[in-house]
Design an enzyme around this catalytic site. Structure first.
Site, PDB file in Angstrom:
ATOM      1  N   GLY A 145       0.825  -1.206   0.000  1.00 43.20           N
ATOM      2  CA  GLY A 145       0.000   0.000   0.000  1.00 43.20           C
ATOM      3  C   GLY A 145       0.849   1.242   0.000  1.00 43.20           C
ATOM      4  N   CYS A 189       5.386  -5.961   1.649  1.00 43.09           N
ATOM      5  CA  CYS A 189       5.719  -4.532   1.714  1.00 43.09           C
ATOM      6  C   CYS A 189       4.970  -3.865   2.880  1.00 43.09           C
ATOM      7  CB  CYS A 189       5.420  -3.869   0.370  1.00 43.09           C
ATOM      8  SG  CYS A 189       6.276  -2.291   0.137  1.00 43.09           S
ATOM      9  N   TYR A 190       3.956  -3.010   2.598  1.00 37.69           N
ATOM     10  CA  TYR A 190       3.212  -2.379   3.690  1.00 37.69           C
ATOM     11  C   TYR A 190       2.581  -3.434   4.598  1.00 37.69           C
ATOM     12  CZ  TYR A 190      -0.256   0.316   6.265  1.00 37.69           C
ATOM     13  OH  TYR A 190      -1.003   0.876   7.280  1.00 37.69           O
ATOM     14  N   HIS A 219       8.024  -7.380  -3.879  1.00 40.45           N
ATOM     15  CA  HIS A 219       6.706  -7.762  -4.410  1.00 40.45           C
ATOM     16  C   HIS A 219       6.824  -9.063  -5.210  1.00 40.45           C
ATOM     17  CE1 HIS A 219       4.319  -4.185  -3.339  1.00 40.45           C
ATOM     18  NE2 HIS A 219       5.477  -3.553  -3.433  1.00 40.45           N
ATOM     19  N   GLU A 247       4.486 -10.780  -6.413  1.00 43.43           N
ATOM     20  CA  GLU A 247       3.395 -10.924  -7.374  1.00 43.43           C
ATOM     21  C   GLU A 247       3.708 -10.342  -8.752  1.00 43.43           C
ATOM     22  OE1 GLU A 247       2.379  -7.102  -5.036  1.00 43.43           O
ATOM     23  OE2 GLU A 247       3.503  -8.968  -4.785  1.00 43.43           O
ATOM     24  N   ASP A 283     -20.063 -11.338 -20.202  1.00 39.47           N
ATOM     25  CA  ASP A 283     -20.374 -11.237 -18.771  1.00 39.47           C
ATOM     26  C   ASP A 283     -21.849 -11.525 -18.494  1.00 39.47           C
ATOM     27  OD1 ASP A 283     -17.761 -10.372 -18.700  1.00 39.47           O
ATOM     28  OD2 ASP A 283     -18.271  -8.257 -18.494  1.00 39.47           O
ATOM     29  N   LYS A 342     -12.025 -10.980 -16.339  1.00 41.07           N
ATOM     30  CA  LYS A 342     -12.628 -11.295 -17.636  1.00 41.07           C
ATOM     31  C   LYS A 342     -12.147 -12.621 -18.211  1.00 41.07           C
ATOM     32  CE  LYS A 342     -14.772  -8.751 -20.090  1.00 41.07           C
ATOM     33  NZ  LYS A 342     -16.205  -8.545 -20.348  1.00 41.07           N
TER      34      LYS A 342
END
Length: 509
Positions: free
Chosen positions: A51, A78-79, A165, A167, A223, A365
């Site tokens: 964050g 991280c945060y 990070h 990710e 969708d 999606k």
């Protein structure tokens, strides 16, 4: 099941994607989520996201520290790592040297998070704070040249923190680190598939709705089509779909969708032509947010009038996706700013008194497409490119008129025909044309013209959260431009949009 606590990181959705790539279900929750709510989800682990805030700031986001008493593994990124340190008695301070970009990480040992990683690896850092002192029971598990505590662990309690990070793609072994947390530490099983999601969701819909009736606004996009199929599988003829033709669709689209929806979906569908009402209300309106709000209001008025004809309807279904929610509001209470409003997000008129059913609201999606295939939805509907709820109103920049809409429809028809013929339709996230509010000088037949400019937009993406402009062959672009200028009256110049998201958005308005 993994719970991700959203502290406002730009990479939150990427964490979710990485977890789901491992066939483990996850859910993003705000810092305001209670311990009881988390316990009711029965997760195998918790990930605390990064964050933009600093933990020592007065209004920094915090989740109830009772999560550390649940007896399940926690990974702070991280945060999220800083919150863990602060909540458990350690201290975080402003770093003497900020660290952004690539950083060489040295792991103390190849175990737990770092099993199979190697003692040296490349990671991605993005922080201006660092840990001054660790909480009791924690030890340093990795360092970088600028960050003494690049990773930490309390092995006994299965609490882990990383300053980098894992990710993002830039962290070379990031996927492996996440897999280690999910499978080795949390004991998750790779059992979450679209077939299992469909089975569970159909069961949940059946349990929630019972013998009540559901109404769905059907657009013909993947969708709403997948939403319709899921609900139909759950409650059958108790579902009624309403298709509203707002006059803002592409050329022949209303007729083609009507034919396709009727032939492929054995569902109650009502078709309503309200084109003139929408076009009249949009006359003279140029501001994109006003356009969206006008279209949204009229749609709800038309939809409500049709819905009132359906007796004993208790639920309204929507094909809302994760990105719809994220872009429309502060993501679950985080610091994300509003980019644009979405037609699926923002609530219902109070007088409708319908309860919402949103079976896709935690999916991206590409996951919806996989779900559609798992449900046996027609390939053309599964692979239909996203089309905005406000339709061509936000692709005609400036004032909406029937003439301008017709020009854009004819341009778009040429574009779609050439994109399909060249085999690019499924390779692209979206491809569309935009009519600009300016004109340019040209020459046709030795005479001067002063006509419209159209922009072609084609992007590649996985989930619309980020997108890159498509590197279409010059020959194809030349063919598209040549055909548009020769075949569409009122256009004498074609330009190609080569901006990515961010900083641009995919749609122009």
């Amino acid at each position: 099941m993994i719970v991700i606590i959203d502290f406002g990181s730009q990479f939150n959705q990427l964490i979710a994607r990485r977890v789901r790539e491992c066939r483990v279900y996850c859910q993003i929750e705000p810092p305001t989520v209670t311990v009881e709510e988390i316990r009711s989800l029965a997760p195998e682990g918790i990930i605390l996201s990064g964050g933009p805030a600093s933990i020592y700031e007065e209004k920094s986001p915090r989740v109830n520290p009772g999560i550390f008493d649940l007896g399940i593994p926690v990974l702070g990124i991280c945060y999220g790592m800083h919150f863990m340190v602060d909540a458990l008695g350690g201290k975080v301070k402003k770093a003497e040297k900020r660290e952004y970009g690539f950083a060489a990480l040295s792991a103390k040992a190849e175990k737990d998070l770092f099993t199979g990683i190697g003692k040296e690896t490349v990671t991605w850092m993005s922080h201006g704070d660092s840990i001054e002192s660790l909480p009791k029971g924690f030890s340093i598990t990795a360092t970088t040249a600028n960050t003494p505590v690049a990773a930490m662990a309390n092995h006994q309690k299965r609490f882990y923190g990383v300053q980098f990070h894992p990710e993002v793609e830039h962290t070379v072994k990031g996927r492996k680190i996440i897999r280690n947390f999910l499978f080795d530490i949390c004991g998750c099983k790779a059992s979450w598939t679209m077939k299992s999601f469909a089975r569970d969701t159909i069961s949940q819909i059946r349990e929630t709705v019972g013998d009540k009736k559901v109404i769905l606004g059907l657009s013909g996009g993947v969708d709403s089509s997948v939403t319709a199929l899921l609900i139909h599988r759950a409650i059958g003829k108790h579902l009624t779909c309403i298709f509203v033709d707002n006059g803002l669709l592409r050329k022949y689209e209303a007729a083609q969708l009507k034919l396709k929806l009727k032939s492929h979906l054995d569902i109650n569908i009502r078709f309503v032509n309200a084109a003139s009402r929408f076009i009249k209300a949009l006359s003279g309106v140029s501001d994109p947010e006003r356009k969206r709000k006008i279209i949204g209001k009229i749609f709800m008025d038309v939809f409500e009038a049709e819905a009132m004809k359906i007796k004993d309807a208790d639920f309204l279904a929507q094909g809302t996706l994760y990105p719809d929610i994220i872009e429309s509001q502060s993501a679950f209470g985080g610091p994300t700013s509003v980019i644009k409003s979405h037609h699926n997000v923002g609530g219902l008129p109070k007088k409708m008194k319908l309860k919402l059913v949103e079976p896709l609201k935690y999916l991206f999606k590409d996951e919806v497409r996989k779900l559609g295939k798992a449900l046996g939805l027609d390939e053309d509907l599964v692979w239909r490119q996203p089309f905005p709820g406000p339709g061509l109103a936000i692709r005609v920049i400036g004032e909406i008129t029937k003439k301008r809409l017709d020009v854009l429809r004819n341009v778009d028809a040429v574009l779609q025909e050439e994109i399909r013929a060249a085999g690019y339709y499924r390779k692209l996230w979206q491809s569309f044309a935009v009519l600009l509010p300016i004109k340019s000088v040209g020459i046709m037949g030795d005479g001067r013209t002063y006509e419209n400019i159209v922009a072609i937009r084609a992007v590649t993406s996985k989930d619309a959260m980020t997108a890159d402009w498509a590197k279409l062959p010059h020959k194809l672009l030349g063919t598209i431009s040549n055909r548009i200028i020769n075949e569409v009256r009122g256009v004498n110049r074609v330009v190609y949009d080569i901006s990515s998201k961010p900083p641009s958005t995919i749609e122009w308005e």
